[in-house]
Design an enzyme around this catalytic site. Sequence first.
Site, PDB file in Angstrom:
ATOM      1  N   ASP A 107       0.911  -1.146   0.000  1.00 47.65           N
ATOM      2  CA  ASP A 107       0.000   0.000   0.000  1.00 47.65           C
ATOM      3  C   ASP A 107       0.945   1.190   0.000  1.00 47.65           C
ATOM      4  O   ASP A 107       1.583   1.471   1.022  1.00 47.65           O
ATOM      5  CB  ASP A 107      -0.894   0.007   1.246  1.00 47.65           C
ATOM      6  CG  ASP A 107      -1.907   1.124   1.187  1.00 47.65           C
ATOM      7  OD1 ASP A 107      -1.478   2.283   0.987  1.00 47.65           O
ATOM      8  OD2 ASP A 107      -3.116   0.879   1.318  1.00 47.65           O
ATOM      9  N   HIS A 108       1.084   1.827  -1.154  1.00 44.58           N
ATOM     10  CA  HIS A 108       2.188   2.787  -1.264  1.00 44.58           C
ATOM     11  C   HIS A 108       2.046   3.969  -0.292  1.00 44.58           C
ATOM     12  O   HIS A 108       3.019   4.647   0.010  1.00 44.58           O
ATOM     13  CB  HIS A 108       2.423   3.245  -2.710  1.00 44.58           C
ATOM     14  CG  HIS A 108       1.466   4.287  -3.211  1.00 44.58           C
ATOM     15  ND1 HIS A 108       0.229   3.986  -3.712  1.00 44.58           N
ATOM     16  CD2 HIS A 108       1.576   5.631  -3.300  1.00 44.58           C
ATOM     17  CE1 HIS A 108      -0.374   5.099  -4.083  1.00 44.58           C
ATOM     18  NE2 HIS A 108       0.417   6.127  -3.845  1.00 44.58           N
ATOM     19  N   HIS A 161      -5.885   2.857   0.982  1.00 41.45           N
ATOM     20  CA  HIS A 161      -5.009   3.944   1.442  1.00 41.45           C
ATOM     21  C   HIS A 161      -5.604   4.741   2.600  1.00 41.45           C
ATOM     22  O   HIS A 161      -4.925   5.045   3.573  1.00 41.45           O
ATOM     23  CB  HIS A 161      -4.710   4.927   0.299  1.00 41.45           C
ATOM     24  CG  HIS A 161      -4.150   4.268  -0.922  1.00 41.45           C
ATOM     25  ND1 HIS A 161      -3.212   3.270  -0.868  1.00 41.45           N
ATOM     26  CD2 HIS A 161      -4.378   4.478  -2.244  1.00 41.45           C
ATOM     27  CE1 HIS A 161      -2.888   2.888  -2.091  1.00 41.45           C
ATOM     28  NE2 HIS A 161      -3.589   3.608  -2.949  1.00 41.45           N
TER      29      HIS A 161
HETATM   30  O1  LIG Z   1      -3.323   3.940  -5.660  1.00 42.21           O
HETATM   31  C1  LIG Z   1      -3.674   4.972  -6.204  1.00 42.21           C
HETATM   32  O2  LIG Z   1      -3.122   6.132  -5.802  1.00 42.21           O
HETATM   33  C2  LIG Z   1      -3.127   7.263  -6.649  1.00 42.21           C
HETATM   34  C3  LIG Z   1      -2.819   8.455  -5.756  1.00 42.21           C
HETATM   35  O3  LIG Z   1      -1.565   8.270  -5.189  1.00 42.21           O
HETATM   36  P1  LIG Z   1      -0.703   9.530  -4.701  1.00 42.21           P
HETATM   37  O4  LIG Z   1       0.519   8.924  -4.139  1.00 42.21           O
HETATM   38  O5  LIG Z   1      -0.472  10.378  -5.911  1.00 42.21           O
HETATM   39  O6  LIG Z   1      -1.542  10.264  -3.700  1.00 42.21           O
HETATM   40  C4  LIG Z   1      -4.446   7.436  -7.352  1.00 42.21           C
HETATM   41  O7  LIG Z   1      -4.332   8.457  -8.322  1.00 42.21           O
HETATM   42  C5  LIG Z   1      -4.829   6.160  -8.031  1.00 42.21           C
HETATM   43  O8  LIG Z   1      -6.127   6.305  -8.600  1.00 42.21           O
HETATM   44  C6  LIG Z   1      -4.849   5.015  -7.078  1.00 42.21           C
HETATM   45  O9  LIG Z   1      -5.002   3.793  -7.786  1.00 42.21           O
END
Ligand SMILES: O=C1O[C@H](COP(=O)(O)O)[C@@H](O)[C@H](O)[C@H]1O
Length: 520
Positions: free
Chosen positions: A182-183, A245
Amino acid sequence: MEATTIVLFGATGDLAKRKIYPALYNLFVDGKLPKAFSVVGLGRREWSDEKLQDNVGKSIAEFSRRKAVSEEEQGKLNEFLAAFRYCVLDVGNEEDYKKLLTLVENREEELGIPQNRLFYLSVGPEFFETIAFRIKSSGLGTTKGWKRLVIEKPFGHDLATARDLNEKLSAAFSEEEIFRIDHYLGKPVVQKLEMLQQANPVLQAFWTNRYIANVQITANETVGVEERAGYYDKSGALRDMFQNHMLQLLMMLAIHLPSDSTSEDVRAKKKGVMEALVPLQAETVASRIIRGQYKDGAIKGEPVVAYTAEPGIPADTRNDTFIAGKLEIDNYFWRGVPVYIRTGKRLKEKSTRIVIEFKEPLKQASQAAQAKESGIVPNLLVFELAPNEGITLQLNTREPGAGGVFKPMNVDLHTHRDNTAEAYENLIHDAFLGDSTFFAHWDEVELSWAWVEPILKAFENEQVPLRLYEAGSYGPKESDELLAEDGFHWWFDDIEGKNEGKTQEQATEGEETYAYHANH
Ligand SMILES: O=C1O[C@H](COP(=O)(O)O)[C@@H](O)[C@H](O)[C@H]1O
Ligand SMILES: NC(=O)C1=CN([C@@H]2O[C@H](COP(=O)(O)OP(=O)(O)OC[C@H]3O[C@@H](n4cnc5c(N)ncnc54)[C@H](OP(=O)(O)O)[C@@H]3O)[C@@H](O)[C@H]2O)C=CC1
């Protein structure tokens, strides 16, 4: 760190190009990869080793925070690229895995390294089960060293499919061997949440319903559906961002950690938060959850089309591109503190932050009114994840001779320094080390899906109205009303537009505080 072979499924894909190769390269330059390592990239495309190495080089030139400019850097890059091999593989083809096994074993022998294998699945979720099964059946997973599985989102489409996937993965890998990415958990400010609490008794002391009035978690995006219509229209903001997230941010924020906490403690506490999250019932979803979809509008002066007019999106879709919710954690620390969460696409600005609003010490109405008059604002602890990173405490101050008027003052607890490790670097490094603190444990994933299940059902059954919002706004007005009903508002929305198009830093230039919309 032990010598490792990375077996990368999806080596020709977008995620590998934009995130995985740059992360590996930066770890390599920082001396955070094992001394001996090898990467075997996989895909159906008929690439050669050289073609893969060439593409990895291009990805670093385009996406890495570090570029190879000087001769020395170029030499380092070449050394890095020499570790890459390519193997054509179709995930469903058993024969291809035999070929892969031979290649991996040959590389291990050539480098004289143990059979430590890190399988990274950077492919669509429809392939996860097959790959795990084939890793086992082909003998790739039978190693004399360790094996680990790094898996990207989405982990299931709902509770039943997530359980099913987990069961299938468990036949080939144990829970300790599965690293669910989960990045958001790799973001530096999120990783600091744990450390800040552990290292600062003063913060721990204030981390309770005695002092906290509400918590706000925002992940607003300006981008629309981009090139992912097929995926996004089946997912929506609820599955794409909220279930994973946003709930992970909530867990990380709500845990209470003693200073000697281990990875297991962190995960046990996170599970505890999810178990204490008050479940929604079919009848309560509509009053707690706002579902939105963007209409056409303008972002930073540029016109943008409605979601239903995006290429690949059906004109009659009811998919959610925005979700806001009011949540409650029923435990000793958080009972009575509303947690508001919102996330959406095509909003006014990119901003990802957590705001903790502290209670007003002045209890009596007359005093509260007086406080407002004199400019006192609530104390806020703000964790800014994007577009800039920072942790700030907002206090009140008053200058002598200013007619008794208070003004907000910011105390910077952490500011972003350029060129720090990015989310994927942190996470991949942890996977090499076998440290699963910042990966999603199955218990958390299962509880998250279970919690959103009534919302999924209510959306399906049209029990929650779909609110259309203008692209370039802050989402449906009902999202503001959710807080207004409790006497709160979303902090820092630039409603007057005075910071239009500016970064947070630019917006606050010359000001003593970045609470630029504190008087909203
Ligand atoms: O996992 C995802 O995250 C992005 C947003 O990530 P961020 O690090 O730029 O806040 C999101 O745009 C995407 O739809 C989603 O799959
Ligand atoms: N891109 C992103 O920013 C993010 C992606 N993710 C997740 O990461 C994963 C990968 O996404 P992304 O890189 O964008 O996807 P892409 O569509 O860009 O890449 C898919 C990869 O899978 C490979 N592939 C497809 N079919 C097969 C097959 N039958 N056999 C072997 N390989 C196959 C493709 O290789 P080839 O065509 O050569 O066969 C390609 O390398 C997905 O789960 C996605 O949800 C998560 C967060 C962000």
